[in-house]
Write an enzyme that holds these catalytic residues in place. Sequence first.
Site, PDB file in Angstrom:
ATOM      1  N   LYS A   1     -14.999   4.655   7.309  1.00 25.36           N
ATOM      2  CA  LYS A   1     -14.134   4.059   8.904  1.00 25.36           C
ATOM      3  C   LYS A   1     -13.717   5.047   9.883  1.00 25.36           C
ATOM      4  O   LYS A   1     -14.334   5.117  10.976  1.00 25.36           O
ATOM      5  CB  LYS A   1     -12.758   3.761   8.079  1.00 25.36           C
ATOM      6  CG  LYS A   1     -13.137   2.167   7.403  1.00 25.36           C
ATOM      7  CD  LYS A   1     -11.956   1.802   7.456  1.00 25.36           C
ATOM      8  CE  LYS A   1     -11.529   0.287   6.088  1.00 25.36           C
ATOM      9  NZ  LYS A   1     -10.528  -0.049   5.395  1.00 25.36           N
TER      10      LYS A   1
ATOM     11  N   ASP B   1      -7.011  -5.654  10.807  1.00 26.40           N
ATOM     12  CA  ASP B   1      -7.238  -6.238   9.366  1.00 26.40           C
ATOM     13  C   ASP B   1      -7.141  -8.295   9.291  1.00 26.40           C
ATOM     14  O   ASP B   1      -7.384  -8.034   8.402  1.00 26.40           O
ATOM     15  CB  ASP B   1      -6.617  -5.901   8.467  1.00 26.40           C
ATOM     16  CG  ASP B   1      -7.523  -5.392   7.273  1.00 26.40           C
ATOM     17  OD1 ASP B   1      -8.558  -4.882   7.205  1.00 26.40           O
ATOM     18  OD2 ASP B   1      -6.791  -4.060   6.740  1.00 26.40           O
TER      19      ASP B   1
ATOM     20  N   GLN C   1      -4.874   0.817   4.265  1.00 28.63           N
ATOM     21  CA  GLN C   1      -5.532   0.765   2.806  1.00 28.63           C
ATOM     22  C   GLN C   1      -5.053  -0.176   1.799  1.00 28.63           C
ATOM     23  O   GLN C   1      -3.811   0.604   1.137  1.00 28.63           O
ATOM     24  CB  GLN C   1      -6.085   2.033   2.523  1.00 28.63           C
ATOM     25  CG  GLN C   1      -7.513   1.752   1.762  1.00 28.63           C
ATOM     26  CD  GLN C   1      -8.940   1.089   2.059  1.00 28.63           C
ATOM     27  OE1 GLN C   1      -8.785   1.137   3.374  1.00 28.63           O
ATOM     28  NE2 GLN C   1      -9.373   0.176   1.149  1.00 28.63           N
TER      29      GLN C   1
HETATM   30  N1  GUN Z   1      -9.253  -2.365   0.278  1.00 26.38           N
HETATM   31  C1  GUN Z   1     -10.647  -2.417   0.145  1.00 26.38           C
HETATM   32  N2  GUN Z   1     -10.426  -4.059   1.030  1.00 26.38           N
HETATM   33  C2  GUN Z   1     -10.298  -4.039   1.730  1.00 26.38           C
HETATM   34  C3  GUN Z   1     -10.255  -3.983   3.640  1.00 26.38           C
HETATM   35  O1  GUN Z   1     -11.012  -5.007   3.892  1.00 26.38           O
HETATM   36  N3  GUN Z   1      -8.804  -3.693   4.113  1.00 26.38           N
HETATM   37  C4  GUN Z   1      -7.833  -2.494   3.454  1.00 26.38           C
HETATM   38  N4  GUN Z   1      -6.562  -2.149   4.712  1.00 26.38           N
HETATM   39  N5  GUN Z   1      -7.790  -2.451   1.908  1.00 26.38           N
HETATM   40  C5  GUN Z   1      -8.983  -2.865   1.809  1.00 26.38           C
END
Ligand code: GUN
Length: 285
Positions: free
Chosen positions: A53, A120, A97
């Site tokens: 990311k 998110d 995350q």
């Molecule tokens: N862990 C797995 N998928 C995601 C996501 O889309 N966002 C976040 N913050 N953590 C994740």
Amino acid sequence: MSAKILDGKQIAKDYRQGLKEQVESLQEKGYTPKLSVILVGNDGASLSYVKSKKKAAEKIGIISEIVHLDEDTSENEVLNELERLNKDDSVSGILVQVPLPEQVNEQKVLEAIDPAKDVDGFHPANIGKLYIDEQTFVPCTPLGVMELLDHADIDLEGKNAVVIGRSHIVGQPVSKLLLQKNATVTILHSRTKDMHSHLKDADVIVSAVGQPGLVTKEDVKEGAVVIDVGNTPDDNGKLKGDVAYEEVKEIAGAITPVPGGVGPMTITMVLNNTLLAEKMRRGIK
Ligand code: GUN
């Protein structure tokens, strides 16, 4: 007939080019979007996801920082970090995350993110807005799925869309987005009886359960669009989708590969939402 392959890598690349141009135009106005990611612990998959990311953000001109906290960080320390980022005017978007270590209450942490920085779309205020069709931050994987469906050239109105999985991150929000496009939506889950009876009439299948080989060619109607959100590592660390790709691609109308389908789109939508967060707080359309 062999399916159209929905090449997430290429579609993401094109989409990011558009985002890059929007970032440049924001920079000309004196604003640079910034994404802050909180990572707690050293889970290998989470670490590589977070690094991807950051790299993708920087490539299009979004500033990105990883706030990497130890595995044994307390809930309070995570909340303090969040408060700092919420207040920091240089930060446009925040992402925590998940999963988090067990001493940290995930829901409490997600609810502590400023909804205006919640790229998110996991904060209850943003989930609520999505369900009443107000503009808001939409979770990134569902957004990426919708973008891929756009590339499948399918008009969703009145179509039978079957979503496998009812998670808060994917299954439920993607169902809502399909409903917004006037599809007739069915959600299948672990207690569903006779999955096949629901799948056989599906014009669109979105599978998001993490069970390799779950969807076979016997389940899929000729010409159906199949979106595979599964990404389960096998014994060699190779990612496997929920769909038996080789056989299903022979009868589907369009299909996403794993890897290289939904994954790159999820990251792209994190960037999209970070840009949106910056624009919203600056009052730019
Ligand atoms: N862990 C797995 N998928 C995601 C996501 O889309 N966002 C976040 N913050 N953590 C994740």
